[in-house]
Design an enzyme around this catalytic site. Structure first.
Site, PDB file in Angstrom:
ATOM      1  N   HIS A   3      38.156  -4.324  58.418  1.00  0.00           N
ATOM      2  CA  HIS A   3      37.743  -3.288  57.276  1.00  0.00           C
ATOM      3  C   HIS A   3      36.685  -2.516  57.703  1.00  0.00           C
ATOM      4  CE1 HIS A   3      40.834  -5.341  55.027  1.00  0.00           C
ATOM      5  NE2 HIS A   3      40.198  -6.422  55.508  1.00  0.00           N
ATOM      6  N   CYS A  35      42.674  -8.111  59.050  1.00  0.00           N
ATOM      7  CA  CYS A  35      43.002  -9.205  58.481  1.00  0.00           C
ATOM      8  C   CYS A  35      43.827  -9.333  58.054  1.00  0.00           C
ATOM      9  CB  CYS A  35      42.550  -8.801  56.392  1.00  0.00           C
ATOM     10  SG  CYS A  35      41.048  -9.740  56.136  1.00  0.00           S
TER      11      CYS A  35
HETATM   12  N1  GLN Z   1      44.358 -13.714  51.813  1.00  0.00           N
HETATM   13  C1  GLN Z   1      43.358 -13.894  52.988  1.00  0.00           C
HETATM   14  C2  GLN Z   1      42.501 -14.276  52.780  1.00  0.00           C
HETATM   15  O1  GLN Z   1      41.716 -14.284  52.070  1.00  0.00           O
HETATM   16  C3  GLN Z   1      43.162 -11.817  53.949  1.00  0.00           C
HETATM   17  C4  GLN Z   1      42.804 -10.898  52.932  1.00  0.00           C
HETATM   18  C5  GLN Z   1      42.652 -10.245  53.326  1.00  0.00           C
HETATM   19  O2  GLN Z   1      43.559  -9.490  53.955  1.00  0.00           O
HETATM   20  N2  GLN Z   1      41.228  -9.343  53.167  1.00  0.00           N
HETATM   21  O3  GLN Z   1      42.056 -14.565  53.997  1.00  0.00           O
END
Ligand code: GLN
Length: 250
Positions: free
Chosen positions: A196, A95
């Protein structure tokens, strides 16, 4: 005894929804096979890591704020990280870390967080803060000459564009963008994904792909991994898959 060295980047800032579990799974599955695992951590203020001394580099997800704080620190290692990618050190990026390996991440307010630009995709957050790709996700991947379904959980506002080699095809959930057909970015030694979950706990085949790719590179021979008892993992996967995908489509 064989040994795999792992570098965990920014564990205090990039760790959402059990991302660290990926390293615990790798460690467990390697130790069951008598492979020694060393996990070193690096975060802001620590001495510069010797990136090329590692077999696997891992970084998890993080909110925009954490991403903007650590991007500056990360960018000072651009050349070393590029070289590690070139030398086929394995990279597992979840992510927020996935986004930071692209050209840039544009936040909801239009602020630009520069990425390492190691890969040429880029990510722009949805301008509507309330619109995010959130929920369970199932993708189909071709990995290690096999096709398998990968199950995870996504929560990102970022919409990633410019992917030519995705990690998988979306069967359920969003993917790189809202209602996308593609998810993540893949090279044989790079898995960059929004999943995740933690990814490797739900998908032991992917964990073993990571392990065998690292071993093959390090010891320059193809090694068959001892089969582990994954009965519980398989039962859990079956339950999840019937929840997300109608049986006739599986
Ligand atoms: N900040 C990023 C987004 O919202 C990554 C979020 C995350 O790592 N879950 O796209």
């Amino acid at each position: 005894m064989k040994e795999i060295r792992i570098l965990y980047l920014y564990p205090d800032m990039l760790e959402l929804y059990g991302d660290y579990g990926n390293l615990q799974v790798l460690k467990y599955r390697m130790e069951k096979r008598d492979i020694q695992v060393i996990i070193d951590r690096y975060s802001i203020g620590d001495p510069k890591p010797d990136f090329l001394s590692y077999d696997l580099i891992f970084a998890g997800g993080g909110a925009d704020n954490e991403q903007s704080i650590l991007a500056k620190d990360l960018l000072q290692y651009e050349e070393e990280i590029k070289e590690a990618v070139r030398q086929k050190v394995f990279f597992l990026l979840i992510c927020g870390a996935y986004q930071l390996f692209g050209k840039y991440y544009k936040g909801v307010e239009g602020n630009i967080i520069p990425g390492l630009a190691i890969f040429d995709y880029y990510t722009e957050a949805s301008t509507d803060r309330t619109k995010r790709c959130i929920g369970n996700i199932v993708i189909e991947v071709n990995i290690g000459e096999k096709q398998t379904k990968v199950i995870g959980f996504e929560n990102h506002g970022g919409q990633t564009h410019g992917i030519t080699t995705p990690f998988g095809k979306v069967l359920f959930g969003n993917g790189n963008q809202f209602k996308d057909t593609q998810e993540g970015f893949f090279l044989p030694h790079v898995i960059a994904t929004y999943l995740h979950g933690p990814l490797l706990a739900k998908n032991p085949e992917i964990a073993d792909y990571v392990i065998s790719t690292c071993l093959t590179r390090k010891y320059e021979e193809k090694m068959d991994l001892l089969k582990l008892d994954d009965e519980l993992e398989e039962k859990c996967r079956k339950q999840l898959l019937v929840r997300f995908i109608p049986v006739e489509k599986q």
